[in-house]
Design an enzyme around this catalytic site. Structure first.
Site, mmCIF file in Angstrom:
data_model
loop_
_atom_site.group_PDB
_atom_site.id
_atom_site.type_symbol
_atom_site.label_atom_id
_atom_site.label_comp_id
_atom_site.label_asym_id
_atom_site.label_seq_id
_atom_site.Cartn_x
_atom_site.Cartn_y
_atom_site.Cartn_z
ATOM 1 C CG LEU A 60 -4.089 71.615 -13.446
ATOM 2 C CD1 LEU A 60 -4.063 71.483 -14.965
ATOM 3 C CD2 LEU A 60 -5.521 71.566 -12.925
ATOM 4 C CE1 TYR A 73 -0.461 67.208 -14.499
ATOM 5 C CE2 TYR A 73 0.067 67.432 -16.815
ATOM 6 C CZ TYR A 73 -0.316 66.649 -15.754
ATOM 7 O OH TYR A 73 -0.556 65.302 -15.947
ATOM 8 C CB CYS A 74 3.308 67.950 -12.596
ATOM 9 S SG CYS A 74 4.553 66.790 -11.986
ATOM 10 C CG LEU A 75 8.861 70.546 -11.142
ATOM 11 C CD1 LEU A 75 8.953 70.595 -9.631
ATOM 12 C CD2 LEU A 75 10.032 69.759 -11.716
ATOM 13 N N GLY A 110 3.265 73.457 -11.302
ATOM 14 C CA GLY A 110 2.411 74.021 -10.265
ATOM 15 C C GLY A 110 3.201 74.411 -9.030
#
Length: 597
Positions: free
Chosen positions: A355, A327-329, A331
């Site tokens: 994500l 998720y975010c960083l 990812g």
């Protein structure tokens, strides 16, 4: 019996640990003066480099001064705007209704009260001024696109600061409420203001946030910490179904946030939802670093973070490939790790889910307004001085990206209308602070944001260049339509960086609310595109035009995608952790790292 926890060593034996006071890129102690000066100035500017803003303004002013044609064009537009306002005022004075101007840009001014005079005239004037500044800051020949974006953004924010809706004497809704309640709304608003100022002065949480407590009513999905090292706690969640899929899920959240954004209240917890769908779920909980962790690198986050967690998951669920989620960083880190694993023929990943995660930073979104060489040096100086970047310093940049319309709208409701909004669990989570270590964040800003090494094929892991194109694992990628941190078109660029089978989904909401989108949430939707028969890549706009709109949450769509790439369910094992570990010695979720302030 194997130990449940690991011991962290910062570097290989015999390898020197970098000096905590070393200045990046130089051995000269005189260079520290530059870092001290920038770090001191950052305390006054909220971590935003004034040099970057000054460079953008000077670039715009110098080129505008050298463009007489553009100056004449702006003068004519100003003349037209003044003429329109004069006509509006003349019609008003003569008692004739003026022609209805365009719909107001400020959605707060769409109520019938704003269609009366003189409020309609004031709003008309504001729109003309705002539009003129939008024209003045764009299209000046010779100005770099980065400086154009920054100057335009600053001009828009300054204009919106003086919108008629922001002041009690020019806001008809405030005037009507004050008359109806004989000023009690203003009295209540002043009480809210005094309370907020007192909380700020004493370092207390915002009003209502104390109602949300980690482990009490958020982050309450049952589980246990099954592995710990200096950087992470790995949480395994207890099964809630009789049967589970054989492949476990490993979630890597961003360390810029605390993991429980994915495990908020029971009704909107993504982790609880996955467990209820028959998956064995593991999630990384990052340590909230201190000044002593200043030399943790991005490679440490890969090695001691994702790779250590993956090894632990393999020990807990032996013989099974893993559904990896970032998720975010987190990812971005997962993409780096997956590319490195691919180059080493490591096939432990069954699928990859990203994500709201970027792999190409050429169009980084709102933060791109600030991230240039000047701002990176500024942030490096701040982190060099204290060893990390605090949540308050990060929040300054994020808050400045919020439209003034939204910030002022909340202030008007709270302090002028006297309405106190109760925060949600997502708001409470967002206020739970984290730190970013100096070395890691400096590498992230320079290597990924500034130099875009990952997308350009120059990023190195263990001294070897990695390539996202080597990834063959199926990928589920999610973009959110209102994301200002990882714009969905930027996330979509993954299609151009790898030949893997990609299932891209676009969902309603923003960077956080779009991901936390539980089934049954009103107004949610997502878009899917039928697979092209020829397998060719398409641009984001072509992809969007070919999509089908699906009402509701994207969660069931993702679970269906995971299920098709998983084995048949088998009886669930209620025992958590490694098979021969002492389960009674495990710490219950959410663990200890998430509670670090």
């Amino acid at each position: 019996m194997k130990p449940a926890f690991d011991v962290w060593l910062p570097r290989e034996a015999g390898q020197p640990i970098p000096c905590a006071n070393a200045v990046p890129g130089t051995d000269s102690s005189l260079a520290a003066l530059d870092y001290f000066r920038a770090a001191f100035l950052a305390q006054l500017t909220g971590g935003i480099s004034p040099n970057a803003v000054a460079l953008a303004l000077s670039d715009w002013l110098l080129h505008l001064h050298a463009a007489p044609g553009r100056q004449l064009e702006l003068a004519l537009k100003w003349h037209d705007a003044v003429q329109e306002l004069a006509t509006h005022a003349a019609l008003l004075m003569s008692g004739r209704p003026p022609a209805c101007p365009d719909a107001p840009s400020d959605r707060r001014c769409a109520t019938p009260a704003w269609q009366t005079e003189p409020f309609q005239l004031w709003q008309h004037g504001f729109r003309e001024v705002r539009q003129w500044w939008a024209d003045a800051t764009c299209g000046v020949p010779g100005v770099s696109s980065h400086h154009t974006d920054l100057v335009s953004f600053c001009a828009r924010q300054w204009c919106d600061l003086f919108a008629p809706a922001n002041f009690p004497w020019s806001n008809p809704e405030v005037l009507e409420r004050t008359a109806a309640e004989h000023g009690l709304n203003l009295l209540a608003g002043m009480g809210h203001l005094a309370d907020d100022l007192a909380r700020k002065a004493w370092g207390l949480p915002e009003h209502g946030l104390e109602d949300f407590k980690v482990g009490v009513n958020v982050a309450v999905t049952p589980g246990a910490v099954v592995f710990r090292n200096h950087l992470i706690e790995l949480i395994q969640y207890a099964p809630s179904t009789d049967e589970v899929r054989p492949e476990p899920i490993l979630i890597t959240p961003a360390w810029i946030m605390k993991y429980y954004v994915l495990d908020l209240s029971p009704g909107n917890s993504l982790i609880r939802y996955l467990v209820a769908q028959g998956f064995t779920v593991f999630c990384i909980s990052w340590r909230n670093v201190s000044a002593g962790d200043r030399d943790l690198s991005l490679e440490d986050y890969r090695r001691l973070g994702f790779m250590a967690a993956l090894d632990a998951v393999n020990r807990c669920v032996p013989g099974q490939r893993v559904h990896a989620v970032g998720y975010c960083l987190g990812g971005t880190l997962l993409s780096i790790a997956a590319a490195a694993m691919a180059s080493q023929a490591d096939d432990r990943l069954a699928t990859i889910t990203l994500l709201a995660a970027q792999t190409d930073f050429s169009e980084p979104g709102g933060l791109g307004l600030y991230i240039d060489a000047s701002e990176v040096h500024f942030l490096e100086s701040v982190m060099w001085a204290q060893g990390y970047l605090s949540a308050d310093q990060m929040a300054a940049a994020f808050q400045s990206l919020r439209p003034i319309e939204d910030v002022a709208g909340r202030a008007v409701r709270t302090y002028l209308l006297g309405e106190r909004a109760h925060p949600t669990d997502l708001v409470a989570w967002n206020a739970d602070s984290t730190h970013m270590p100096y070395r890691m964040h400096a590498e992230y800003l320079r290597k990924l944001f500034l130099e875009n090494e990952l997308a350009a094929g120059r990023y190195e892991v263990d001294g070897r260049t990695i390539a996202l194109r080597n990834i063959r694992t199926p990928i589920f990628a999610l973009g959110t339509v209102n994301d200002h941190i990882a714009p969905w078109r930027s996330v979509f660029k993954l299609h151009y960086l790898t030949d893997a089978d990609i299932r891209f989904v676009l969902t309603s909401g923003g960077h956080n609310a779009g991901v936390v989108s539980e089934p049954g949430h009103p107004g949610r939707w997502h878009r899917l595109c039928p697979r092209p028969k020829n397998g060719l890549r398409a641009g984001p706009d072509d992809w969007l035009a070919a999509t089908n709109l699906c009402e509701g949450s994207w969660w069931p769509t993702w679970v269906e995608w995971l299920a098709h790439r998983s084995g048949a369910p088998r009886p669930a094992n209620p025992r958590l952790g490694e098979p021969d570990a002492d389960s009674d010695a495990l710490m219950a979720a959410p663990g200890s790292y998430v509670r670090q302030g």
